[in-house]
Design a protein around this motif. Sequence first.
Motif, PDB file in Angstrom:
ATOM      1  N   UNK A  16       0.839  -1.213   0.000  1.00 30.77           N
ATOM      2  CA  UNK A  16       0.000   0.000   0.000  1.00 30.77           C
ATOM      3  C   UNK A  16       0.871   1.259   0.000  1.00 30.77           C
ATOM      4  N   UNK A  17       1.974   1.231   0.765  1.00 31.28           N
ATOM      5  CA  UNK A  17       2.871   2.396   0.836  1.00 31.28           C
ATOM      6  C   UNK A  17       3.554   2.623  -0.512  1.00 31.28           C
ATOM      7  N   UNK A  18       4.034   1.543  -1.127  1.00 31.02           N
ATOM      8  CA  UNK A  18       4.705   1.680  -2.431  1.00 31.02           C
ATOM      9  C   UNK A  18       3.733   2.202  -3.503  1.00 31.02           C
ATOM     10  N   UNK A  89       0.156   2.580   7.648  1.00 35.62           N
ATOM     11  CA  UNK A  89      -0.811   2.734   6.569  1.00 35.62           C
ATOM     12  C   UNK A  89      -1.226   4.195   6.469  1.00 35.62           C
ATOM     13  N   UNK A  90      -1.088   4.784   5.272  1.00 36.60           N
ATOM     14  CA  UNK A  90      -1.401   6.203   5.125  1.00 36.60           C
ATOM     15  C   UNK A  90      -1.824   6.515   3.692  1.00 36.60           C
ATOM     16  N   UNK A  91      -2.535   7.659   3.557  1.00 37.00           N
ATOM     17  CA  UNK A  91      -2.864   8.152   2.210  1.00 37.00           C
ATOM     18  C   UNK A  91      -2.538   9.646   2.107  1.00 37.00           C
ATOM     19  N   UNK A  92      -1.550  10.101   2.876  1.00 37.79           N
ATOM     20  CA  UNK A  92      -1.180  11.522   2.878  1.00 37.79           C
ATOM     21  C   UNK A  92      -0.840  12.000   1.464  1.00 37.79           C
ATOM     22  N   UNK A  93      -1.061  13.300   1.242  1.00 43.19           N
ATOM     23  CA  UNK A  93      -0.710  13.932  -0.033  1.00 43.19           C
ATOM     24  C   UNK A  93       0.786  14.237  -0.031  1.00 43.19           C
ATOM     25  N   UNK A  94       1.574  13.293  -0.537  1.00 45.12           N
ATOM     26  CA  UNK A  94       3.031  13.438  -0.511  1.00 45.12           C
ATOM     27  C   UNK A  94       3.498  14.543  -1.445  1.00 45.12           C
ATOM     28  N   UNK A  95       2.748  14.786  -2.506  1.00 43.71           N
ATOM     29  CA  UNK A  95       3.108  15.874  -3.429  1.00 43.71           C
ATOM     30  C   UNK A  95       3.044  17.215  -2.714  1.00 43.71           C
ATOM     31  N   UNK A 192      -0.149  17.058   8.196  1.00 38.06           N
ATOM     32  CA  UNK A 192      -0.860  16.435   7.081  1.00 38.06           C
ATOM     33  C   UNK A 192      -2.309  16.140   7.436  1.00 38.06           C
ATOM     34  N   UNK A 193      -3.168  16.314   6.474  1.00 39.06           N
ATOM     35  CA  UNK A 193      -4.565  15.882   6.598  1.00 39.06           C
ATOM     36  C   UNK A 193      -4.679  14.537   5.897  1.00 39.06           C
ATOM     37  N   UNK A 194      -5.484  13.671   6.436  1.00 39.86           N
ATOM     38  CA  UNK A 194      -5.648  12.369   5.803  1.00 39.86           C
ATOM     39  C   UNK A 194      -5.513  11.270   6.823  1.00 39.86           C
ATOM     40  N   UNK A 195      -5.273  10.060   6.348  1.00 45.47           N
ATOM     41  CA  UNK A 195      -5.271   8.883   7.215  1.00 45.47           C
ATOM     42  C   UNK A 195      -3.844   8.457   7.511  1.00 45.47           C
ATOM     43  N   UNK A 196      -3.610   8.075   8.759  1.00 39.97           N
ATOM     44  CA  UNK A 196      -2.306   7.505   9.142  1.00 39.97           C
ATOM     45  C   UNK A 196      -2.512   6.607  10.346  1.00 39.97           C
TER      46      UNK A 196
END
Length: 811
Positions: A16-18, A89-95, A192-196
């Motif tokens: 999921x991270x990759x 497990x995360x879906x942060x906006x890395x950009x 960051x906003x999002x899931x972690x």
Amino acid sequence: MPKPLLPVVNRPIMEHVLRLLKRHGLNETVVTVQFLASLVKNYFGDGEELGMELTYANEEKPLGTAGSVKNAEEALKDDAFLVISGDALTDFDLTDLINFHKEKGSLVTVCLTRVPNPLEFGITIVDEEGKVERFLEKPTWGQVFSDTVNTGIYVMEPEVFDYVEPDVPVDWSGDVFPQLMKEGKPIYGYVAEGYWEDVGTHESYVKAQADVLEGKVNVDIDGFEISPGVWVAEGAEVHPDAVLRGPLYIGDYAKVEAGAEIREHTVVGSNVVVKSGAFLHRAVVHDNVYVGQHSNLRGCVVGKNTDIMRAARIEDGAVIGDECLIGEESIVQGNVRVYPFKTIEAGAFVNTSVIWESRGQAQLFGARGVSGILNVEITPELAVRLAGAYATTLKKGSTVTTARDHSRGARALKRAVISALQASAIDVRDLENVPLPVARQQTARGSAGGIMIRTSPGVPDSVDIMFFDGQGADLSQGGQRKLDRVFARQEYRRAFPGEIGDLYFPASVFDSYTGSLLRNVDTTGIAESGLKVVVDASNGSAGLVLPSLLGKLGVDSLTINPGLDESRPTETEEMRRNGLIRLGEIVASSGAAFGVRFDPVGERLSLVDEKGRIIEDDRALLVMLDLVAAERRSGRVALPVTTTRIAEQVAAYHGTQVEWTTTSPDDLTRVGREEGTIFGGDGKGGFIVPEFSSVYDGTAAFVRLIGLVARTQLTLSQIDARIPRAHVLKRDLATPWAVKGLVMRRVVEAAGDRFVDTTDGVRVVETDGRWVMVLPDPAEAVTHLWAEGPDDAGAQALLDEWSAVVDSAGR
């Protein structure tokens, strides 16, 4: 299994991270590996299947969070790079994170997020511009001043490698970042906003599955959504008469028979067979598992290649390892761990872990050791396991001192403890029934540690099992964690027959204690003073040491309630109060200089002045402080931060200084050991006499008090009268665990420009000297508040104001 390979909805967390990295254009990735590295490499290979380019950096030895990245420097040295954990497990906006890093011109950007319980993470404080002001790794509740934590995701410039020494363990938060901040380098925090979710416990692992299925985290789910929330992967066979209540996931080539029922938040792995009549709810089942007819799985995790036979039952919180056999009609209770390759026989009832236990107990140690209701929570069996775990933390052939109070329950449990210690190759010095300070002092005389069992103060049906280090002090936090780990895994050492420990009973314990006490504490002037004192032994073990002590002191004394009362090993607050009133009457009518009352184990002391008036415990602390400081005229006194600041005035007036400690007795003990410390106390009847001992000792405090009063020629009421009145109020507010970190952040934010002290919890000081302290309770869903003002009304107003801050955050 390496944590990055743990499947979440049938895909390893690291996959999921990759995939997240790839979505944000980060295709070239170096994977740092150590534990079971070959498993990670075999699964992901060179990354071709994911459309990525993977290389690996092997750690031959643990190098820490920074050292492992330094190990991959060759592949990272040409440009800015991102560091991310393979097991969160995360879906942060890395950009957006990378853009923030570039805009700020930062050397290091730390990705932060807000969490309800920050204890297991590193807290980070940033200013309005986003610049990092402070890091604190894995705080205690007393150190929590925010809920903004370090996620372990960083964007870094290659220059950061100049600050990481090669081939040695180095951590980012503990070593590198403090050095960068010291040199004024730009370190920014991006919230960051999002899931972690840091998947480190059974609860967080099961929660991560549920969150993915609920759509709370933006990850790819491999399969088809055949109805809302019901995901079925390629090749799976689900009979039309099977009951599916989503959200749930069924992996590729799994088979679910008619009559099976699969409920919410269940994940069924690849090639799993679920037979008819089986019931699964919030269960996470890894690949190639057989789930037999009418079996029942609730809130559990089952490892791959395991067979669960007909009508077996696995309860909430249980974890079954890989390649196990769970026999027909067996029951595995909640929170039990069955390690890999084990067989549970048909019909077995398993309520303790098989081989190593990883007990899901929130907290073994409380404020007074390990506490609980006698023969309900604290049983002889538990005492044996605890003593075995403690023995395992010590070397074979070590000596442990054991002691108890005068209750029958403590006597029975101590016998169990002694047996377990001897069976673990430990010699035992048993003191039998002695005051708690005597047990501590004797432990410090050549023992590796000690165990004292007593009735919980004020709770007659409960007991405390207290563990001491080699100096007679309570086990440190590190020592407690070590014991907890051994206890949780049930990795107890057993002695060979020739190694069974000895048991002996030292002679003249009380003479040894009183002799040492009188050698170390100044008693000059007592015999000549003609002082008369009344001593209340409270029918406790303090009465055992008083006869020889009072005789040697040469003081005219009247001892009341000297006999042991097995039916009353502790006392309620009402009993204590009534006892003090009676003591006051005897002091006033007998013309004594003062009266003292011991608690049942001789640890704490309460005072009555020559007029028979009770000196409240917080006031008694100031009286003792004034007497000690006036005589010594230099040195340091140790007091918890909740003590009135009038103590500072008293100490300064006599040329001494206060060292403020946390509210933990361990911290007072630590300062009590330091050179130059002349006194310590907690305002609850606990006094430290450093020339004799660094722990609370009612008898030592009594001897010191007689000497001080004899030499000063002042009465306790005169000393009390010359000390200003304190106005400290306390309040406890119910606070759910989930918002404790948020509460502390709101308190820091509400403090604004006012001085903030984070010695323990958060203490906010007003410009006029008024202060309030907010401290989360480490064991209960409660937040404690203290406030001090120039009068009760001022303290009350401050308490009301900050209670509103705490309440608003808790809602």
